[in-house]
Write a protein that holds these residues in place. Structure first.
Motif, mmCIF file in Angstrom:
data_model
loop_
_atom_site.group_PDB
_atom_site.id
_atom_site.type_symbol
_atom_site.label_atom_id
_atom_site.label_comp_id
_atom_site.label_asym_id
_atom_site.label_seq_id
_atom_site.Cartn_x
_atom_site.Cartn_y
_atom_site.Cartn_z
ATOM 1 N N SER A 116 14.321 -71.097 -50.026
ATOM 2 C CA SER A 116 14.403 -72.380 -49.408
ATOM 3 C C SER A 116 13.635 -72.323 -47.264
ATOM 4 O O SER A 116 14.484 -72.299 -46.899
ATOM 5 N N PRO A 117 12.145 -71.849 -47.452
ATOM 6 C CA PRO A 117 11.878 -72.124 -46.336
ATOM 7 C C PRO A 117 11.829 -73.280 -45.420
ATOM 8 O O PRO A 117 12.190 -73.781 -46.123
ATOM 9 N N GLU A 129 1.951 -80.191 -42.607
ATOM 10 C CA GLU A 129 1.895 -81.048 -44.032
ATOM 11 C C GLU A 129 1.719 -79.814 -45.401
ATOM 12 O O GLU A 129 1.341 -80.003 -45.906
ATOM 13 N N LEU A 130 1.116 -78.804 -44.820
ATOM 14 C CA LEU A 130 0.049 -77.333 -45.573
ATOM 15 C C LEU A 130 1.100 -77.359 -47.266
ATOM 16 O O LEU A 130 1.588 -76.908 -48.335
ATOM 17 N N THR A 131 2.058 -77.377 -45.676
ATOM 18 C CA THR A 131 3.667 -76.295 -46.978
ATOM 19 C C THR A 131 4.554 -77.191 -47.140
ATOM 20 O O THR A 131 5.671 -76.603 -48.110
ATOM 21 N N HIS A 132 4.987 -78.456 -46.285
ATOM 22 C CA HIS A 132 6.489 -79.500 -46.757
ATOM 23 C C HIS A 132 7.344 -78.199 -46.774
ATOM 24 O O HIS A 132 7.953 -78.970 -47.066
ATOM 25 N N PHE A 133 6.978 -77.455 -46.072
ATOM 26 C CA PHE A 133 8.350 -77.018 -45.951
ATOM 27 C C PHE A 133 9.631 -78.408 -44.506
ATOM 28 O O PHE A 133 8.801 -78.679 -44.114
ATOM 29 N N ASN A 140 13.105 -82.324 -41.091
ATOM 30 C CA ASN A 140 14.824 -82.726 -40.948
ATOM 31 C C ASN A 140 14.841 -82.747 -39.896
ATOM 32 O O ASN A 140 16.348 -82.892 -39.772
ATOM 33 N N GLY A 141 14.628 -82.990 -38.332
ATOM 34 C CA GLY A 141 15.522 -83.433 -37.615
ATOM 35 C C GLY A 141 15.433 -82.449 -36.579
ATOM 36 O O GLY A 141 14.500 -81.577 -36.670
ATOM 37 N N LEU A 142 15.938 -82.698 -35.943
ATOM 38 C CA LEU A 142 16.528 -82.013 -34.285
ATOM 39 C C LEU A 142 17.437 -81.208 -34.668
ATOM 40 O O LEU A 142 18.645 -81.110 -34.727
ATOM 41 N N TYR A 143 16.633 -79.256 -34.855
ATOM 42 C CA TYR A 143 18.092 -78.934 -34.468
ATOM 43 C C TYR A 143 18.491 -78.662 -32.988
ATOM 44 O O TYR A 143 17.339 -77.488 -31.932
ATOM 45 N N ASN A 144 19.528 -78.442 -32.798
ATOM 46 C CA ASN A 144 19.598 -78.472 -31.357
ATOM 47 C C ASN A 144 21.503 -77.371 -31.629
ATOM 48 O O ASN A 144 22.571 -78.015 -30.713
ATOM 49 N N GLY A 145 21.267 -75.989 -32.371
ATOM 50 C CA GLY A 145 23.107 -75.171 -32.780
ATOM 51 C C GLY A 145 23.768 -76.037 -33.499
ATOM 52 O O GLY A 145 23.530 -77.962 -33.925
ATOM 53 N N PRO A 157 7.223 -79.388 -52.011
ATOM 54 C CA PRO A 157 8.872 -80.437 -50.959
ATOM 55 C C PRO A 157 9.967 -79.659 -51.313
ATOM 56 O O PRO A 157 10.495 -79.273 -52.556
ATOM 57 N N GLN A 158 9.989 -80.615 -49.991
ATOM 58 C CA GLN A 158 11.950 -80.165 -50.173
ATOM 59 C C GLN A 158 12.803 -80.160 -51.223
ATOM 60 O O GLN A 158 12.986 -81.540 -51.821
ATOM 61 N N LYS A 159 13.830 -79.795 -51.836
ATOM 62 C CA LYS A 159 14.846 -80.252 -53.037
ATOM 63 C C LYS A 159 16.279 -80.691 -52.578
ATOM 64 O O LYS A 159 16.585 -82.292 -53.140
ATOM 65 N N ALA A 160 16.698 -80.117 -51.366
ATOM 66 C CA ALA A 160 17.803 -81.026 -51.098
ATOM 67 C C ALA A 160 17.548 -82.374 -50.677
ATOM 68 O O ALA A 160 16.367 -81.873 -49.412
#
Lengths: 588, 588
Positions: free
Chosen positions: A218-219, A241-245, A265-270, A354-357
């Motif tokens: 899950s990179p 774009e290349l990885t779709h991680f 997936n959003g903005l990560y701020n702890g 593409p992400q699974k979750a």
């Protein structure tokens, strides 16, 4: 006098600057830089842009650099000018929005005589005393006292600025301007590319990362602002774009990943993130953290929880793959090689993946249709006002803590100063961004969102937009004072008040946008959602073709949730630290 | 927690400040100083005054100090605040208008952990880095890291400020505010008097001077600004009144000697003086030079010609009687003793001694009655507008070089920054002067004369006057740019332009002085002598009871003669120095 094979120092400097693609020089004149400024007019394609004061000039330089991608040039004068600019230069240092700060100085003979000129502070003073004061806020400097080394010192300093993305200083004594330098040097362009000493180490890092990518279940990509500042923006977008991680931004880098893409997936701020965001990234078994800037307000008050064994850190001063640290290695060549390697063998790395979750939903905070304008409503609504390719300036304070709630259209370039956090910054930075946007023929709008307390700090530079015919869309958040300070401490204390007597509806007019001069202009005040919606839905307003301003009046004690949450997280940490200290003292 | 015999650090600091007679604390809040600011409200008789930004705050502090005679207190926040203030603090250092600059800092635990907080610049940074930057612009500082020494450190720093008349810094970590200190210390007031180590040396100096006075045929007094700044103003006036020696001021000290008295001989600025002034003082066989500040623009570009054997130099850092130098001796105790000695035996010293030679006439430069307003007319005319006890602020630029042509009524206090020469200074300084004037129940008016280029630097502080109900009479000299720079170099170059689009007639309205709020206000533009005369002769305007502004439009290329003369004197010196250097190189 310059012979055909020589060129005067002043022109040499500006020719070098022109070679970077720079078209405008920012600054404020002063009697120790006037002959230097003359040389701007002798370089074809260079123009002078006067700022109202030097702090605003430094902010403008910072904003220019962020949009142009190459350093702005700021010219100030001895002592009074350079010292006024300090806070702005320091901010550019902190957030890697470097600039070439050129400071005019007294003639060398007067420096050597330690003459008690105006702008010195006492008799027999070392004129270089102010050079020493700026030491912590620059990468390097050139002090042009020796004819022989001037050309190479200028070159060295400019290269250092481009490579470090930090401010540099060039100190020019008045009489140095006319010193003849070897013109032939200019035929060799400066090599400003970022290079690591040992390309084998780069290869080693890349292959380590590739093997981690191969194995990862899950990179994820966490793209931060140092990545953007050091010219990695397009590489980051390509990587995503290349990885779709699953890809994340931070408060400072918001917009770097296209927010309309399914892999954003959003903005990560702890802990100060939307529901699901922290859980999602913290559950990844590989996080490619590109260009991190791990300050308090960019990490939810140090509440990120990514395990070291899952982390690849690609920084400007070191890289780290799990427990292996590579000091002094710059991420940019590494990232280039990484992207190239992935691009070359997409099948080997099973790309795209593409992400699974399911991607964390962005909650709609407040679907307000009428009544007084609330913080919970306004930021997401302003987000919907944005268009592809907009340049967006968001001032420190409630705007900065509110805007992360919005979803951006593609390719919005955000300018905000979450780390240095000097209020008033965006008003100056917007001026520089407007000039840079002009240079790159930027098609998007420039949108400035500033609180009235911050605006009062640097308001005169609004006049410079008008002077130079530049037309951002201006939103003034009017909520009766320093709301961010109220949220932190003393909500009702008088020190958090500012003047409530200013009439922002008269501001553009005062500074020169007046119908009587044949200038189209409109200012509007909005106190209700209905009024604000009417403005935001007005095509004339949204086009940004005229000088216009929209004042948004909000409640004094209404704060964005991220601001309240950040404060409560920080308080809790301080409380625990104090408790631990008490416990430790008790044991001792 | 403070027990009855203790007091928290924050309150201790403000109690000490209150003991100096200070009633207002200037500054800008920030999250590292908020709890400190709370303590202002716990000290009876202290009030907080918010400034729009920190540079203006520092200028205001400087202006306050010049009028009050005791140091202003400026509170700023960590990094962004303190760095923004630097140019203003440096100016106060250069011109001995000291202030107590209190800077909020992160909690000590976070400093020790080198936490990457907002307002730091990188990870693992020493939080004290900005303290080091301000080293050259202060006399001393206190960095309150140790509970045990906080009280004495505060006391030591305040005393140093009062004695040196230079800025000092007090750095207050957030958690230090609540540290309990010994309240009993406050019962002993601080001894801030200026004392020399060896009073015998003072006596020796005084007796040397007295014997020179006895013998002198044509003694004179040259009263300069360091004398004023260090609390010698009244002593200087007494000395002049007692002796009737021909007395001179300088560009920086103008007004210190009552210009209506027969013994006032004019403003001495080397070759850049009215006819007869330099000849007269340079022919004296004894010049008592009190509180000299011998910078370029205060000495007509170093063209004073007073022979060493005729000179008594009474400085803040040394005194000199003919060829005898007394290092480290402060003039103030010496001047006190000198005045006392002369007062005690007027007959012995043949006092008063009215001058024999006719006093140099003040020429009427241009007796304009109509037409476009000329520099040669306007300054002497504005001088006639002044009244006894006015406080007058004169901005750097044409105003500063024009105003010396005027004759002041008695007891005008002039604020101008001829040495540091930071444009925009007076707009902030005026705010501080207004507050100080309020504290001392000053009966005179406060008059601000500022050029539009300077005004654009710091314009927002006009809003602070209105916010706090303070009403200076404002003159805006509108001559299309930086006239002083035009006079020096590049009169028609674009870099000497500023925005000409601002409408100064709308300024007071924008910042809050609006009829609709029940505020009496009037702005007027004058382009001709007739228009200006009408304003100056209007009793309502002259009363200064309302918010009002008079814009004076003048020609772009019209300069005061003193400015042109100063430049030509300086150029001639540079030319000669270059010729000498060439000659020297030729010989070598």
């Amino acid at each position: 006098m310059a012979s055909p094979s020589t060129i005067c120092m002043g022109q040499y400097l500006f020719q070098r600057i022109k070679q970077l693609g720079t078209e405008h020089i920012l600054g404020v004149p002063g009697d120790f830089n006037l002959t230097l400024l003359d040389e701007i007019y002798n370089v074809s394609g260079l123009k002078w842009i006067g700022c109202c004061n030097e702090l605003n000039g430094a902010y403008a330089a910072d904003g220019y650099t962020r949009i142009k991608g190459t350093p702005a040039v700021l010219v100030t004068t001895y002592a009074v000018g350079e010292l006024s600019a300090m806070n702005g230069v320091a901010g550019a240092y902190a957030e890697h929005a470097g600039m070439i700060h050129v400071v005019g100085m007294p003639a060398r003979s007067l420096q050597k005589a330690r003459a008690m000129l105006h702008h010195t502070m006492k008799s027999n003073m070392d004129h270089a005393i102010y050079i020493q004061m700026a030491e912590p806020i620059r990468e390097t400097h050139a002090y042009l006292m020796e004819d022989k080394t001037m050309a190479e010192e200028i070159d060295r300093t400019i290269i250092a600025c481009l490579r470090s993305r930090l401010p540099v200083y060039i100190y020019v004594p008045v009489d140095a301007v006319s010193v003849p330098l070897d013109a032939k040097r200019l035929e060799t362009p400066l090599d400003t590319s970022v290079q690591n000493k040992d390309s084998k180490i780069e290869d080693h890092i890349v292959s380590s990362i590739l093997s981690l990518v191969e194995k990862a279940e899950s990179p994820a990509i966490l793209a931060d602002v140092i990545g953007v500042r050091h010219g990695g923006r397009e590489l980051i977008r390509k990587l995503a774009e290349l990885t779709h991680f699953p890809s994340y931004s931070t408060p400072l880098s918001k917009g770097v990943v296209d927010e309309t893409k399914p892999y954003y997936n959003g903005l990560y701020n702890g802990k100060v993130s939307f529901p699901g965001v922290a859980d999602s990234i913290e559950a990844s078994d590989l996080v490619l953290n590109i260009g991190p800037l791990p300050s308090d307000s960019n990490t939810g008050g140090f509440t990120r929880e990514i395990k070291d064994e899952h982390l690849v850190w690609l920084g400007h001063d070191f890289c780290k793959v799990q427990d292996q640290t590579f000091d002094g290695v710059h991420f940019l060549p590494v990232l280039k090689k990484l992207v190239a390697a992935l691009e070359a063998e997409p099948k080997k790395f099973k790309l795209p993946r593409p992400q699974k979750a399911p991607r964390p939903d962005v909650p709609l905070l407040l679907d307000q249709k009428s009544g007084k304008i609330k913080q919970a409503y306004v930021w997401q609504r302003l987000g919907r006002f944005l268009r592809e390719n907009d340049i967006l300036l968001v001032e420190s304070g409630t705007a900065q803590f509110g805007m992360p709630d919005a979803t951006f259209p593609p390719n919005v370039k955000l300018i905000t100063q979450t780390f240095w956090s000097s209020i008033g910054f965006t008003v100056g930075a917007c001026f520089g961004a407007l000039i840079a946007a002009k240079e790159i023929n930027h098609t998007g709008r420039v949108v400035l969102i500033v609180g009235e307390g911050s605006l009062q700090m640097t308001v005169q530079e609004i006049g410079s937009y008008i002077r130079y015919g530049l037309k951002p869309i201006i939103f003034v958040i009017n909520n009766n004072g320093y709301a961010i300070e109220r949220a932190i401490h003393g909500p009702e204390q008088g020190y958090n008040d500012v003047s409530t007597m200013w009439d922002y509806q008269k501001m553009l007019e005062f500074f020169g946008a007046r119908q009587e001069l044949g200038i189209k202009t409109k200012s509007r005040a909005t106190k209700t959602v209905e009024e604000l919606e009417a403005v935001l839905n007005d095509e004339e307003f949204a086009s940004g073709d005229n000088y216009q301003l929209c004042e948004i009046v909000m409640d004094t004690f209404d704060y964005p949730w991220r601001l309240s949450e950040q404060i409560s997280v920080t308080r809790e940490k301080m409380r625990r630290a104090a408790a631990q200290q008490t416990a430790a003292t008790g044991e001792a």
